[in-house]
Design a protein around this motif. Structure first.
Motif, PDB file in Angstrom:
ATOM      1  N   PHE A  49      65.082  43.743  69.603  1.00 42.45           N
ATOM      2  CA  PHE A  49      64.780  45.268  70.382  1.00 42.45           C
ATOM      3  C   PHE A  49      63.372  45.163  70.291  1.00 42.45           C
ATOM      4  O   PHE A  49      62.694  45.430  71.415  1.00 42.45           O
ATOM      5  N   TRP A  50      62.750  44.878  69.151  1.00 40.13           N
ATOM      6  CA  TRP A  50      61.401  45.014  69.200  1.00 40.13           C
ATOM      7  C   TRP A  50      60.512  44.046  70.425  1.00 40.13           C
ATOM      8  O   TRP A  50      59.525  44.308  70.992  1.00 40.13           O
ATOM      9  N   LEU A  51      60.998  42.658  70.331  1.00 40.89           N
ATOM     10  CA  LEU A  51      60.506  41.739  71.417  1.00 40.89           C
ATOM     11  C   LEU A  51      60.841  42.189  72.775  1.00 40.89           C
ATOM     12  O   LEU A  51      60.041  42.032  73.717  1.00 40.89           O
ATOM     13  N   ALA A  52      62.128  43.138  72.813  1.00 34.49           N
ATOM     14  CA  ALA A  52      62.281  43.537  74.230  1.00 34.49           C
ATOM     15  C   ALA A  52      61.489  44.585  74.679  1.00 34.49           C
ATOM     16  O   ALA A  52      61.230  44.814  75.913  1.00 34.49           O
ATOM     17  N   VAL A  53      60.986  45.571  73.780  1.00 32.26           N
ATOM     18  CA  VAL A  53      60.473  46.533  74.419  1.00 32.26           C
ATOM     19  C   VAL A  53      58.857  46.709  74.134  1.00 32.26           C
ATOM     20  O   VAL A  53      58.230  47.404  74.743  1.00 32.26           O
ATOM     21  N   ARG A  54      58.388  45.775  73.237  1.00 31.61           N
ATOM     22  CA  ARG A  54      56.929  46.029  72.892  1.00 31.61           C
ATOM     23  C   ARG A  54      55.968  45.593  74.099  1.00 31.61           C
ATOM     24  O   ARG A  54      54.918  46.334  74.124  1.00 31.61           O
ATOM     25  N   GLY A  55      56.401  44.972  74.892  1.00 24.84           N
ATOM     26  CA  GLY A  55      55.725  44.941  76.126  1.00 24.84           C
ATOM     27  C   GLY A  55      55.346  46.267  76.981  1.00 24.84           C
ATOM     28  O   GLY A  55      54.409  46.193  78.082  1.00 24.84           O
ATOM     29  N   ASN A  56      56.277  47.253  76.735  1.00 23.69           N
ATOM     30  CA  ASN A  56      56.088  48.439  77.637  1.00 23.69           C
ATOM     31  C   ASN A  56      55.804  49.673  77.097  1.00 23.69           C
ATOM     32  O   ASN A  56      55.781  50.508  77.363  1.00 23.69           O
ATOM     33  N   LEU A  57      55.087  49.362  75.508  1.00 26.13           N
ATOM     34  CA  LEU A  57      54.875  50.581  74.904  1.00 26.13           C
ATOM     35  C   LEU A  57      53.361  50.942  74.945  1.00 26.13           C
ATOM     36  O   LEU A  57      52.537  50.088  74.816  1.00 26.13           O
ATOM     37  N   ASP A  58      53.045  52.268  74.830  1.00 26.34           N
ATOM     38  CA  ASP A  58      51.797  52.460  74.754  1.00 26.34           C
ATOM     39  C   ASP A  58      51.362  52.723  73.161  1.00 26.34           C
ATOM     40  O   ASP A  58      50.254  52.639  72.746  1.00 26.34           O
TER      41      ASP A  58
END
Ligand code: GLU
Length: 457
Positions: A349-358
């Motif tokens: 999950f982290w690897l999937a979302v981290r690129g999109n987080l502020d």
């Protein structure tokens, strides 16, 4: 001698990014030299100092990754300052003065009009014992000045007296002691100004390097004289340029300007704050260092420019995003579990979302979207709803991996003739309820086939 530095904030407000620069210059200097870092609370101004601010500063430093080897509080060390006062008085280097602020101001104006430097003329040194007694009988309380060694025999005949040091940030510096007034060390109410306690503590705690803002350069001349008057060898000094707001105003602790606490509350990563606080206003590029070690390697005190550096808070967001995008799961897992993100697939999950987080905190919303239900920010048209339902028929069988999304949408494209936004957007909205977000290739395996089908129907 072990390199020993100190960060000496007065606990009269929250520390801001400019104070952070001072703290980090000291911390990184000590780190590079294998030295010690002392946190010293300069709270001799009892009226304005607050324990809650001291606690807040300690918390902010911890958040930034600064771990003091020792913490001291000046209000618990008065006996040391009192002893130094006795020593200075005995040597005739501390003398009582009775002028009011108005009197001093009037004399300053007179000196200026006579084209004399507007420094204190040591008039109080001329007072006889009787005159002093008379002033005290009037109810006047003395403030005490340190007699600067800027004369040969007669204190009323000052002459150019250069104090020099090789500044670890600015290089060779010279201050003329004849260009300044004898500093007041003790106010009329008996409280200490910052100068004497600072020097006494620096001696007592074995401070080898005093690194602070360049607003202290002139102070340093007087402080070096004070070290000598107390029979101590002055330490090395370093003075860094100050940070200002984008419009050039100075940062003020009391006004809460860009406090570290507010940056933390806004989800800015500590290494983003540290990187900007250290690298801005230097000849180094401002990049996001991922660890203190990396930042220490980039930190070159002499690369600091002389002029004030304008600080743009907007830059922090970009640096913070960059850090988040590159943060491995192991470094963030504790914070994720505090956000309620726990279970088998948290790393994926982290690897999937981290690129999109502020901010890291935003991960919680995506966790909810993946685990719970889609958000409902965006609606599908009837046409798109039909399309989404038909796309469900091409959904590959499990097991799923990072390739499944490409495989599936490839098949949907062939099947329906849709492509680009017309193909991807309805699927994104059906699966997440949002028009924007992390790459679906990463999210799809987290949803699993059954959940995906449910969201498409
Ligand atoms: N408390 C002083 C200040 O905040 C410390 C200065 C120093 O580092 O000597 O300005």
């Amino acid at each position: 001698m072990t390199v020993t530095v100190r960060f000496a904030p007065s606990p009269t407000g929250h520390i801001h990014i400019g104070n952070t620069r001072t703290a980090l210059f000291n911390w990184l200097y000590a780190k590079k030299e294998g030295g010690r870092f002392i946190l010293r609370f300069d709270d001799t101004d009892i009226e304005r100092s607050r324990q809650e601010y001291a606690d807040g500063i300690a918390r902010d430093l911890e958040w930034l990754g600064i771990e003091p080897d020792l913490t001291v509080t000046q209000s618990q060390r008065f006996s040391l300052y009192d002893a130094a006062v006795e020593k200075l008085k005995a040597a005739g280097l501390l003398y009582p003065c009775y002028e009011t602020t108005e009197e001093l101001e009037r004399r300053r104006k007179i000196r200026l009009s006579r084209r004399l430097p507007p420094v204190y003329g040591r008039e109080a040194l001329k007072l006889t014992d009787e005159e002093r007694a008379a002033l005290e009988a009037e109810g006047r309380k003395p403030h005490w000045r340190f007699l600067l060694p800027n004369y040969r025999h007669d204190p009323f005949m000052t002459e150019r007296t250069e104090v020099q040091w090789d500044d670890v940030v600015r290089g060779p510096q010279t201050v003329d002691l004849a260009s300044m007034s004898d500093p007041v060390l003790i106010r009329a109410d008996g409280t200490y100004l910052y100068t004497l306690p600072s020097v006494v503590d620096d001696v007592d705690l074995g401070v080898t390097h005093i690194i602070r803002g360049d607003d202290h350069v002139t102070n340093t001349g007087a402080q070096i004289a004070l070290f000598r008057a107390l029979d101590a060898a002055p330490p090395a000094f370093g003075h860094h340029n100050l940070l200002t707001t984008a419009s050039g105003e100075g940062l003020s602790k009391r006004r809460g300007a860009l406090s570290v606490a507010s940056l933390r509350e806004n989800g800015i990563e500590p290494m983003a704050v540290a990187s900007l606080a250290v690298l801005i206003g230097t000849s180094e590029n401002v990049t996001a260092a991922s660890s203190m070690q990396e930042l220490a390697a980039l930190f070159v005190p002499t690369a600091t420019s002389r002029s004030a550096a304008k600080f743009d808070p907007a830059e922090l967001t970009g640096l913070s995003r960059h850090i988040i995008q590159n943060t491995p799961f192991t470094k963030v897992s504790d914070r994720l579990s505090e956000l309620g993100i726990a279970g088998d697939d948290t790393e994926a999950f982290w690897l999937a979302v981290r690129g999109n987080l502020d901010t890291v905190a935003e991960a919680a919303e995506w966790w909810r979207i993946v685990k719970d239900r889609p958000a409902s920010d965006a609606e599908l048209s009837q046409d798109d709803r039909d399309f989404v339902r038909s796309a469900a028929r091409s959904l590959p069988l499990e097991p799923w991996d990072g390739e499944t999304w490409r495989e599936w949408t490839g098949a949907v494209k062939t099947e329906t003739g849709r492509k680009g936004r017309g193909l991807f957007m309805p699927l994104r909205i059906a699966l997440t309820g949002r028009e924007q977000g992390p790459e679906l290739a990463g999210l799809l395996p987290l949803l699993g086939r059954e959940e995906t089908l449910a969201r498409l129907s």
